[in-house]
Design a protein around this motif. Sequence first.
Motif, short mmCIF file in Angstrom:
data_model
loop_
_atom_site.label_atom_id
_atom_site.label_comp_id
_atom_site.label_asym_id
_atom_site.label_seq_id
_atom_site.Cartn_x
_atom_site.Cartn_y
_atom_site.Cartn_z
N VAL A 133 0.80 -1.22 0.00
CA VAL A 133 0.00 0.00 0.00
C VAL A 133 0.84 1.28 0.00
CG1 VAL A 133 -2.06 -1.08 0.96
CG2 VAL A 133 -0.34 -0.16 2.50
N VAL A 134 2.16 1.15 -0.13
CA VAL A 134 3.04 2.31 -0.23
C VAL A 134 3.96 2.14 -1.44
CG1 VAL A 134 3.02 2.77 2.25
CG2 VAL A 134 4.80 1.30 1.29
N GLU A 135 4.62 3.24 -1.81
CA GLU A 135 5.58 3.18 -2.91
C GLU A 135 6.77 4.06 -2.56
OE1 GLU A 135 3.63 6.51 -5.84
OE2 GLU A 135 3.00 4.43 -6.07
N ALA A 136 7.89 3.84 -3.23
CA ALA A 136 9.11 4.61 -2.98
C ALA A 136 8.82 6.10 -3.12
CB ALA A 136 10.20 4.17 -3.94
N GLY A 137 9.37 6.88 -2.18
CA GLY A 137 9.19 8.32 -2.19
C GLY A 137 8.00 8.82 -1.38
N GLN A 138 7.15 7.92 -0.96
CA GLN A 138 5.94 8.30 -0.22
C GLN A 138 6.27 8.57 1.24
OE1 GLN A 138 2.73 5.51 -0.76
NE2 GLN A 138 1.65 6.22 1.06
N GLU A 139 5.74 9.67 1.79
CA GLU A 139 5.87 9.97 3.21
C GLU A 139 4.82 9.16 3.98
OE1 GLU A 139 6.21 13.87 4.95
OE2 GLU A 139 6.99 14.62 3.03
N ILE A 140 5.26 8.54 5.07
CA ILE A 140 4.32 7.79 5.90
C ILE A 140 4.49 8.20 7.36
CG2 ILE A 140 4.19 5.82 4.33
CD1 ILE A 140 6.03 4.31 6.23
N THR A 141 3.47 7.91 8.15
CA THR A 141 3.50 8.25 9.57
C THR A 141 3.45 6.99 10.42
OG1 THR A 141 1.09 8.46 9.58
CG2 THR A 141 2.35 10.47 9.19
N ASN A 142 3.85 7.15 11.66
CA ASN A 142 3.82 6.05 12.62
C ASN A 142 2.42 5.44 12.67
OD1 ASN A 142 4.35 4.33 14.75
ND2 ASN A 142 4.26 5.93 16.29
N GLY A 143 2.34 4.14 12.53
CA GLY A 143 1.06 3.45 12.59
C GLY A 143 0.38 3.25 11.25
N GLU A 144 0.92 3.86 10.20
CA GLU A 144 0.32 3.72 8.87
C GLU A 144 0.64 2.34 8.28
OE1 GLU A 144 0.45 6.05 4.58
OE2 GLU A 144 1.16 7.06 6.38
N ASP A 145 -0.36 1.70 7.69
CA ASP A 145 -0.16 0.39 7.06
C ASP A 145 0.73 0.54 5.84
OD1 ASP A 145 -1.85 -0.68 8.96
OD2 ASP A 145 -3.56 -0.86 7.60
#
Length: 70
Positions: free
Chosen positions: A16-28
Amino acid sequence: MKEVKSTMAGNVWKIVVEAGQEITNGEDVVILESMKMEIPVSAESDGVVKEVKVKEGDFVNEGDRLVILE
């Protein structure tokens, strides 16, 4: 460098993510499938996805690296 690791053995059902994407603590970041159940694997810290180490359909064991964060 931070890593998101598999919490159990199973198949990578969805990324559900890709390179370059910002994510936060707890995000799948990845959804695993085991015994017909969907198990989300979440990031344990904020960061930017540097690399996704698996692809959909891969089998992973507990502790395998799934995603590398910067």
